[in-house]
Design a protein around this motif. Structure first.
Motif, short mmCIF file in Angstrom:
data_model
loop_
_atom_site.label_atom_id
_atom_site.label_comp_id
_atom_site.label_asym_id
_atom_site.label_seq_id
_atom_site.Cartn_x
_atom_site.Cartn_y
_atom_site.Cartn_z
N ARG A 56 -3.45 1.77 4.96
CA ARG A 56 -4.34 1.41 3.86
C ARG A 56 -3.61 1.30 2.55
NH1 ARG A 56 -9.18 4.68 6.40
NH2 ARG A 56 -9.26 3.35 8.23
N PHE A 57 -2.30 1.36 2.59
CA PHE A 57 -1.54 1.29 1.35
C PHE A 57 -0.53 0.15 1.45
CE2 PHE A 57 1.66 2.64 -1.76
CZ PHE A 57 0.84 2.94 -2.83
N LEU A 58 -0.66 -0.82 0.57
CA LEU A 58 0.30 -1.91 0.53
C LEU A 58 1.37 -1.53 -0.49
CD1 LEU A 58 0.98 -4.92 1.34
CD2 LEU A 58 -0.21 -5.55 -0.74
N THR A 59 2.52 -1.14 0.03
CA THR A 59 3.57 -0.69 -0.87
C THR A 59 4.12 -1.84 -1.70
OG1 THR A 59 4.17 0.93 0.77
CG2 THR A 59 5.74 0.56 -0.97
N ASP A 60 4.40 -2.94 -1.02
CA ASP A 60 5.13 -3.99 -1.71
C ASP A 60 4.84 -5.33 -1.06
OD1 ASP A 60 6.90 -4.97 -3.59
OD2 ASP A 60 8.57 -4.91 -2.19
N HIS A 77 5.26 -4.76 2.87
CA HIS A 77 5.62 -3.41 3.27
C HIS A 77 4.34 -2.59 3.31
CE1 HIS A 77 9.69 -4.62 2.05
NE2 HIS A 77 10.11 -3.66 2.83
N HIS A 79 2.18 1.00 4.44
CA HIS A 79 2.41 2.43 4.53
C HIS A 79 1.13 3.09 5.02
CE1 HIS A 79 4.33 6.13 2.38
NE2 HIS A 79 4.08 6.35 3.64
N MET A 81 -0.33 6.47 4.93
CA MET A 81 0.05 7.69 4.21
C MET A 81 -0.18 8.96 5.02
SD MET A 81 -0.35 7.42 0.24
CE MET A 81 0.59 6.24 -0.70
N ASN A 84 2.63 9.13 7.23
CA ASN A 84 3.89 8.77 6.57
C ASN A 84 4.72 7.82 7.42
OD1 ASN A 84 5.70 8.78 4.50
ND2 ASN A 84 6.78 10.60 5.20
N ARG A 86 5.96 3.84 7.79
CA ARG A 86 6.07 2.58 7.06
C ARG A 86 6.42 1.46 8.02
NH1 ARG A 86 7.37 3.37 1.40
NH2 ARG A 86 7.58 5.57 0.96
N ARG A 88 7.26 -3.13 8.06
CA ARG A 88 7.47 -4.36 7.30
C ARG A 88 7.03 -5.54 8.14
NH1 ARG A 88 13.34 -4.61 6.69
NH2 ARG A 88 13.17 -3.24 4.91
N LEU B 220 -5.67 4.38 -4.34
CA LEU B 220 -4.81 3.97 -3.22
C LEU B 220 -4.91 2.47 -3.01
CD1 LEU B 220 -5.39 6.82 -0.65
CD2 LEU B 220 -3.25 6.22 -1.75
N TYR B 336 14.94 -1.07 2.64
CA TYR B 336 13.97 -0.69 1.62
C TYR B 336 14.20 0.78 1.33
CZ TYR B 336 9.74 0.37 -0.89
OH TYR B 336 8.86 0.79 -1.87
N GLU B 345 6.31 5.46 -7.11
CA GLU B 345 7.29 5.00 -6.13
C GLU B 345 8.07 3.81 -6.67
OE1 GLU B 345 5.85 4.60 -2.17
OE2 GLU B 345 7.42 3.22 -1.58
N HIS B 362 14.40 -7.15 -4.62
CA HIS B 362 13.08 -7.04 -5.23
C HIS B 362 12.87 -5.61 -5.68
CE1 HIS B 362 8.90 -7.84 -6.07
NE2 HIS B 362 8.57 -6.78 -5.37
N ARG B 364 10.28 -2.79 -6.58
CA ARG B 364 8.87 -2.40 -6.57
C ARG B 364 8.65 -1.52 -7.78
NH1 ARG B 364 4.96 1.36 -6.23
NH2 ARG B 364 3.21 0.82 -4.92
N ILE B 369 2.28 -2.43 -10.73
CA ILE B 369 1.18 -2.34 -9.78
C ILE B 369 0.03 -1.49 -10.34
CG2 ILE B 369 0.60 -1.51 -7.48
CD1 ILE B 369 3.54 -2.38 -6.77
#
Lengths: 166, 402
Positions: A56-60, A77, A79, A81, A84, A86, A88, B220, B336, B345, B362, B364, B369
């Motif tokens: 549920r977390f879009l890091t990048d 990317h 994630h 949470m 934990n 990750r 790609r 989140l 990454y 982060e 890139h 982040r 964000i």
């Protein structure tokens, strides 16, 4: 705390989406695969809404230009949470038709990141609520991060970077 | 500019359009927000960013790895050492370089000092924005002391260009260690008086409580990380969840808030300062137990040799030439790596094609964000609350625009 097992996740994905999961690899310990732009949204929706995986977390989110292959790529990317974990996801799209569906509905954080990617690479995110330039000036015509644009003024003759391997 | 929609300007319109920024004394940086106001309340807002965009990602594609470090410290310039070390660790991950424990501890000390100075600025300025100037003056002196420690170690203050790939360019000298110890001894008193000025101050609480709140779920979804996410009640801290630079050996707590309002963000940052102090004390003790004099990994093909050796030693000369001219073998691959920056982060996504500079890099940037939620957070709030909310998000223009 839930733990995600790489192999079950992969076999789950392969069972659901079959041929859309391509080029699975693990560079530096990060699960990576390539998919097609048609399957992207359904894969992300599945990963987001699944109670097991909970990505549920879009890091990048960013773009890459592979000039030699005449392709652009969008890299996500994700994630999860709680566990934990990750991973790609890469999607390749041709330079001639740089269109890809937006993921704004799933992740609000994608909004500006997609605008940034559009700004630099000219990738059109279909369905984006407000797709316009964000960091560059509005009347810019080029997409400056594409490889065909040199960093410095190409008409300069007083510098020869080739001596330095550039 | 085409971004700004001044709406219909008929006399019957009931709302006012207010242009806040790009340069406004209350926004600490180049931020423009066009606000649609109903009296003192904000009906809708639109932000324009990019005023100090410097195309770091493009420049990075044309520079060798060691020359990218100065680009990174111009992003979050309130805690530039964290950016520098984050970049070095990314390259070390790509090159499979293992740093000695002592280097890890040295990095932890500097990174935690940087975190303290970052939080000091944010909380000090938040005080100024709510009308309390005194606390800010207390803290500025302490930030100055931290900058003096940087200066002693690396010679620079704000844009530090700290360290090298593989470690540091020189060891901590006795003076710098004495300064760190003095800071550890003196700082708690100042911090306590700062906290006693603010934490239970009625006026401050009235100005910050329930101002710009965000729920954990929204935070989140908006991609929040760092103190802003922890203030909303999510205990996500990279130092604890995916430790780097030997953070797993340290004993510290991850403070969390409850409703993610400005007051919670303020309190989380204050508590993090105390935790950072704890980490520095432990790291200093651990560092002193390690064999002295080690300040970089033993990787001659990536770490520049000392200048005296270059002139007197054939091997060092060859390595020097190879590193400077970019003749070093760099593996192909994608990395990454993320570190816990002052604002959350801070990630580096690096694609190497084996050349002397990255194929793609890139950043982040947490601010970029986080800031997109600002227009949502201030909807329905007062104008003065919007200023305070922006201040507590700690948006750094350099990191926002890259």
């Amino acid at each position: 705390m839930i733990t995600i097992d790489k192999n079950t996740l992969l076999s789950d994905l392969q069972e659901k989406f079959g041929a859309a999961i391509q080029k699975v690899e693990e560079p530096y310990g990060l699960l990576t695969f390539t998919t097609t732009k048609d399957q992207l949204l359904s894969i992300l929706t599945f990963l987001n809404e699944s109670d097991v995986y909970r990505f549920r977390f879009l890091t990048d989110l960013c773009g890459v230009h592979y000039a030699d292959e005449k392709q652009l790529a969008v890299v996500y990317h994700l994630h999860s949470m709680e566990s934990n974990f990750r991973m790609r996801i890469k999607v390749f799209i041709p330079e001639s038709n740089p269109r890809i569906p937006t993921v704004c509905k799933l992740y609000k954080s994608a909004n500006w990141q997609e605008r940034e990617t559009f700004d630099f690479y000219g990738i059109i995110f279909e369905g984006h609520p407000n797709l316009k330039r964000i960091l560059n000036v509005d009347d810019m015509v080029a997409f400056p991060m594409r490889k065909e644009h040199p960093l410095e003024d190409p008409n300069r003759i007083d510098k020869n970077d080739s001596y330095f391997g550039r | 500019m085409a971004h700004i929609q001044l709406g219909d300007d008929s006399l019957e319109k009931e709302t006012t359009t207010l242009n806040l920024g790009p340069t406004h004394p209350a926004t600490h940086g180049v931020f423009q927000n066009v606000l649609e106001m109903d009296g003192e309340r904000i009906v809708s807002a639109e932000s324009t960013i990019g005023y100090i965009h410097r195309a770091f990602e493009k420049i990075a594609e044309h520079r060798p790895y060691y020359q990218i470090t100065p680009l990174t410290d111009r992003m979050n310039y309130c805690s530039s050492p964290i950016n520098n070390f984050g970049w070095h660790m990314t390259v070390e991950k790509l090159l499979n370089v293992q740093t000695p424990k002592r280097v890890d501890y040295m990095r932890v000390i500097v990174m935690e000092l940087a975190r303290i100075s970052d939080h000091l600025i944010c909380n000090g300025i938040l005080g100024v924005d709510t009308g309390a100037f005194t606390g800010f003056l207390y803290l500025m002196q302490e930030r100055e002391n931290i900058y003096e420690i940087y200066e002693e170690i690396c010679g620079a203050r704000l844009t530090t260009n700290f360290g090298r790939v593989g470690g540091f360019e020189r060891d901590f000298n006795e003076k710098s260690i004495a300064k760190i110890k003095k800071f550890l001894k003196d700082f708690p008193t100042i911090m306590k008086s700062f906290e006693s000025l603010f934490n239970r101050n009625r006026i401050f609480i009235d100005r910050t409580k329930d101002v710009g709140p965000i729920s954990a779920e929204d935070a989140l979804n908006f991609g929040f990380t760092g103190p802003c996410l922890r203030a909303a009640g999510v205990d996500y801290d990279l130092r604890a969840t995916s430790p780097y630079s030997s953070y797993e050996e340290f004993d510290f707590e991850v403070p969390v808030g409850t409703i993610g309002d400005t007051y919670d963000r303020f309190m989380v940052r204050n508590e993090e300062i105390w935790q950072s102090l704890r980490i520095i004390e432990q790291a200093l003790a651990k560092m002193e137990k390690e064999p002295a004099g080690i300040f970089h990994a033993d990787v001659p093909e990536f770490y520049l040799p000392p200048k005296a050796d270059v002139y007197n030693n054939m091997e060092a000369l060859i390595y020097h030439f190879k590193i400077v001219m970019g003749e070093v073998e760099i593996p192909k691959g994608e990395v990454y790596h993320a570190v816990e920056g002052g604002n959350g982060e801070l990630g580096f996504y690096l694609i190497s094609d084996g050349g002397r500079s990255p194929f793609r890099l890139h950043f982040r940037r947490p601010c970029f964000i986080i800031y997109q939620a600002f227009t949502e957070m201030v909807k329905g709030q007062l104008l003065s609350d919007a200023i305070v909310t922006m201040s507590s998000l700690n948006v750094i223009a350099g990191e926002l625009d890259a």
